[in-house]
Design a protein around this motif. Structure first.
Motif, PDB file in Angstrom:
ATOM      1  N   UNK A 212      -7.258 -33.738  39.601  1.00  0.00           N
ATOM      2  CA  UNK A 212      -6.985 -35.064  40.274  1.00  0.00           C
ATOM      3  C   UNK A 212      -6.448 -35.095  41.737  1.00  0.00           C
ATOM      4  N   UNK A 213      -5.598 -33.944  42.270  1.00  0.00           N
ATOM      5  CA  UNK A 213      -5.490 -33.900  43.506  1.00  0.00           C
ATOM      6  C   UNK A 213      -6.654 -33.680  44.404  1.00  0.00           C
ATOM      7  N   UNK A 214      -7.253 -32.888  43.979  1.00  0.00           N
ATOM      8  CA  UNK A 214      -8.762 -32.728  44.805  1.00  0.00           C
ATOM      9  C   UNK A 214      -9.500 -33.942  45.050  1.00  0.00           C
ATOM     10  N   UNK A 215      -9.604 -34.537  43.595  1.00  0.00           N
ATOM     11  CA  UNK A 215     -10.517 -35.659  43.713  1.00  0.00           C
ATOM     12  C   UNK A 215      -9.753 -36.633  44.744  1.00  0.00           C
ATOM     13  N   UNK A 229      -9.049 -29.872  56.254  1.00  0.00           N
ATOM     14  CA  UNK A 229      -8.228 -28.991  55.756  1.00  0.00           C
ATOM     15  C   UNK A 229      -7.255 -29.223  54.576  1.00  0.00           C
ATOM     16  N   UNK A 230      -6.863 -30.517  54.254  1.00  0.00           N
ATOM     17  CA  UNK A 230      -6.068 -30.821  53.014  1.00  0.00           C
ATOM     18  C   UNK A 230      -7.281 -30.812  51.879  1.00  0.00           C
ATOM     19  N   UNK A 231      -8.289 -31.006  52.193  1.00  0.00           N
ATOM     20  CA  UNK A 231      -9.643 -30.589  51.026  1.00  0.00           C
ATOM     21  C   UNK A 231      -9.479 -29.432  50.646  1.00  0.00           C
ATOM     22  N   UNK A 232      -9.593 -28.474  51.764  1.00  0.00           N
ATOM     23  CA  UNK A 232      -9.862 -27.176  51.392  1.00  0.00           C
ATOM     24  C   UNK A 232      -8.556 -26.174  50.555  1.00  0.00           C
ATOM     25  N   UNK A 233      -7.589 -26.907  51.268  1.00  0.00           N
ATOM     26  CA  UNK A 233      -6.255 -26.545  50.329  1.00  0.00           C
ATOM     27  C   UNK A 233      -5.994 -26.799  49.101  1.00  0.00           C
ATOM     28  N   UNK A 237      -6.046 -24.432  45.389  1.00  0.00           N
ATOM     29  CA  UNK A 237      -5.280 -24.491  44.298  1.00  0.00           C
ATOM     30  C   UNK A 237      -6.167 -24.675  42.969  1.00  0.00           C
ATOM     31  N   UNK A 238      -7.023 -25.579  43.037  1.00  0.00           N
ATOM     32  CA  UNK A 238      -7.991 -25.896  41.844  1.00  0.00           C
ATOM     33  C   UNK A 238      -8.923 -24.663  41.455  1.00  0.00           C
ATOM     34  N   UNK A 239      -9.302 -23.793  42.502  1.00  0.00           N
ATOM     35  CA  UNK A 239     -10.084 -22.633  41.835  1.00  0.00           C
ATOM     36  C   UNK A 239      -9.368 -21.500  41.446  1.00  0.00           C
ATOM     37  N   UNK A 440       3.403 -31.832  49.076  1.00  0.00           N
ATOM     38  CA  UNK A 440       2.823 -31.872  47.640  1.00  0.00           C
ATOM     39  C   UNK A 440       2.121 -30.921  47.118  1.00  0.00           C
ATOM     40  N   UNK A 441       1.333 -30.312  47.768  1.00  0.00           N
ATOM     41  CA  UNK A 441       0.490 -29.037  47.409  1.00  0.00           C
ATOM     42  C   UNK A 441       1.562 -27.986  47.012  1.00  0.00           C
ATOM     43  N   UNK A 442       2.545 -27.742  47.889  1.00  0.00           N
ATOM     44  CA  UNK A 442       3.442 -26.609  47.752  1.00  0.00           C
ATOM     45  C   UNK A 442       4.505 -26.879  46.399  1.00  0.00           C
ATOM     46  N   UNK A 443       4.668 -28.387  46.173  1.00  0.00           N
ATOM     47  CA  UNK A 443       5.698 -28.576  44.992  1.00  0.00           C
ATOM     48  C   UNK A 443       4.743 -28.177  43.924  1.00  0.00           C
ATOM     49  N   UNK A 444       3.642 -28.694  43.835  1.00  0.00           N
ATOM     50  CA  UNK A 444       2.521 -28.373  42.560  1.00  0.00           C
ATOM     51  C   UNK A 444       2.523 -26.548  42.222  1.00  0.00           C
ATOM     52  N   UNK A 445       2.423 -26.231  43.379  1.00  0.00           N
ATOM     53  CA  UNK A 445       2.042 -24.714  43.158  1.00  0.00           C
ATOM     54  C   UNK A 445       3.356 -24.239  42.502  1.00  0.00           C
ATOM     55  N   UNK A 446       4.584 -24.542  43.231  1.00  0.00           N
ATOM     56  CA  UNK A 446       5.934 -23.957  42.683  1.00  0.00           C
ATOM     57  C   UNK A 446       6.313 -24.535  41.278  1.00  0.00           C
ATOM     58  N   UNK A 447       5.787 -25.639  40.957  1.00  0.00           N
ATOM     59  CA  UNK A 447       5.852 -26.057  39.298  1.00  0.00           C
ATOM     60  C   UNK A 447       5.049 -25.364  38.460  1.00  0.00           C
ATOM     61  N   UNK A 448       3.856 -24.938  39.036  1.00  0.00           N
ATOM     62  CA  UNK A 448       2.990 -24.321  38.232  1.00  0.00           C
ATOM     63  C   UNK A 448       3.441 -22.879  38.075  1.00  0.00           C
TER      64      UNK A 448
END
Length: 497
Positions: A212-215, A229-233, A237-239, A440-448
């Protein structure tokens, strides 16, 4: 004729108590008298049951896991091998024990021969050639007796029998040890599969979030709000989650293969775990006795002790070889020239042949055998002490981990909950344009990562309880099935002498 034999048998009876084996004393001082206490080690609960008396059906709470363990006890090949080893040791004991009593043989024979009795002169006073008269003789005999029965005056055979008996006890303890280890291995394999299944569920759930974040970032980049850059980041995470899912699917399949091997058959799908779940899989009980004497009840320690006793008996047998060997051969029977007269008066016959032998020159064979027996005993002592030290270390490690694992689980649970809240807040702030996408991306990774670590810590907690149960000899009260059932048999523990 019979008086010397009676005297010999009486002397044998008086000397049967002679035993040249060293008196057995259990080695002491290999480990401290108490298990570690204080510091990271937990205090024993006063109301906690003795873990060695908690049967595995009571210790493991999940009904699926209990059924899997029961299936494994019925089908595991290592357990069948251990049961077969017990039966082999018992058969060897029967063979060795037979030397304590004489082997009685019965024989019957019939002999048919032609005998020339002599010459008879011609009649009528004239000279004539002598005539040989041939007679047919029949001799029948029936006898029973013993042959070369060794009179065990110095305990050689009795010590060899004692050694064989201790090997039976050792094989029975090995079987019990195999059973307890198998229960723990099946439980750990089942819990590992549950953990990997939980991780897989978490990765699939996280993949939907990353997707959903990637979309969203692609849509923002398309309309010119976001950057590539945000798309690639986001795609990174998605991959990463896609890779985790593929790896975990492989791990779950391998976990199932390992579980099937331990159980000895294919585990039914409805018995496989789908996750660790909220309910504990085992009882949470600490031992009420922290004395290191509890280690002496472990089957592997008892196995090493029985082998030590057997080596002490072998020393006695080696010492007895320096003394004379007295054997006895005797028969009693009947002999007659007519088959119908075998058991009539006057046909009884008997023989008694005592013999004594002592090797004068064996070029060091007996001395070498005695030195070998003594060296084997020293090895057995070291093996026994190492078994106790290994058991002490295993219990100490399990207790050390147990002392702080509860704090770890509590901390990881709070960390995961905080990370989830932070992820949701960060995502809301990003959608509102308050925070950057990187936050946001860092928070998602931390939660995961926090969720993954929580699952791992919960697995460690469950496995630690299983390990503590195993190292303390848990389940001994329910490991007494007979060895005559190779699939599930476990022989009872023999008393330590």
């Amino acid at each position: 004729m019979t008086k010397p034999l009676i005297v010999l048998l009486a002397a044998t009876t008086l000397l049967t108590g002679c035993n040249l084996a060293p008196k057995y004393e259990r080695p002491a001082g290999a480990v401290p008298p108490t298990l570690p206490q204080g510091g990271v080690y937990p205090a024993a609960a006063s109301d906690a049951p003795d873990v060695t008396r908690v049967g595995w059906r009571d210790f493991f709470l999940d009904p699926r896991l209990r059924q899997v363990i029961e299936t494994g006890l019925a089908n595991n090949r290592d357990l069948r091998i251990a049961a077969g080893n017990v039966l082999q040791a018992r058969a060897q004991l029967r063979v060795q024990r037979a030397d304590l009593l004489p082997t009685v043989n019965a024989n019957g024979s019939g002999t048919y021969t032609n005998n020339v009795s002599g010459a008879v002169s011609g009649g009528g006073g004239g000279s004539g050639a002598g005539v040989n008269i041939a007679q047919d003789l029949e001799i029948y005999s029936v006898s029973a007796g013993i042959s070369s029965f060794e009179l065990d005056l110095f305990g050689r055979i009795r010590n060899l029998t004692r050694a064989a008996q201790e090997q039976v006890f050792a094989s029975e303890e090995a079987q019990r040890s195999t059973r307890i280890s198998l229960i723990a291995e099946i439980a750990n394999a089942w819990l590992t599969m549950a953990s990997d299944a939980e991780q897989l569920r978490l990765s699939r759930q996280t993949l939907r979030t990353f997707e959903e974040t990637l979309r969203l970032t692609r849509e923002q980049f398309r309309v010119g709000i976001g950057s590539e850059l945000e798309v690639r980041q986001a795609e990174t995470s998605y991959q990463g989650a896609v890779n985790d899912i593929a790896a975990l699917e492989t791990s779950v399949a391998r976990d199932q293969n390992a579980l099937n091997l331990l159980v000895g058959t294919t585990v039914a799908a409805d018995l496989l775990p789908t996750g660790l779940g909220a309910e504990p899989a085992t009882r949470d009980a600490l031992p009420s006795d922290v004395s290191s004497d509890v280690l002496l009840r472990r089957p592997d320690v008892l196995q090493a002790e029985h082998q030590l006793i057997a080596e002490s008996a072998n020393i006695g047998a080696a010492r007895a070889a320096f003394f004379p060997t007295i054997s006895l051969t005797g028969t009693i029977g009947t002999i007659s020239t007519a088959l119908s007269g075998l058991f009539k008066d006057g046909t009884l016959t008997y023989t008694a042949t005592p013999a004594i032998g002592l090797p004068l020159f064996d070029f060091g064979r007996r001395t070498g055998n005695l030195e070998y027996a003594r060296a084997s005993q020293q090895v057995a002592v070291a093996t026994y002490e190492r078994a106790i030290q290994t058991a002490f270390r295993e219990v100490a490690d399990a207790l050390a981990q147990r002392g702080r694992i509860g704090e770890q689980v509590a901390a990881q649970t709070s960390r995961a909950q905080a990370a989830q809240v932070a992820s949701r807040l960060s995502e809301a702030r990003f959608r509102a344009g308050v925070d950057s996408f990187l936050t946001t991306l860092d928070a998602q990774r931390t939660a995961y990562a926090a969720e993954q670590q929580l699952v791992t810590t919960r697995l460690t907690q469950a496995s630690n309880l299983v390990e503590l149960y195993r190292t303390l000899g848990g389940g001994l009260e329910e490991t007494t099935a007979p060895a005559t059932a190779p699939a599930t048999g476990t022989a009872p523990a023999a008393p330590v002498q």
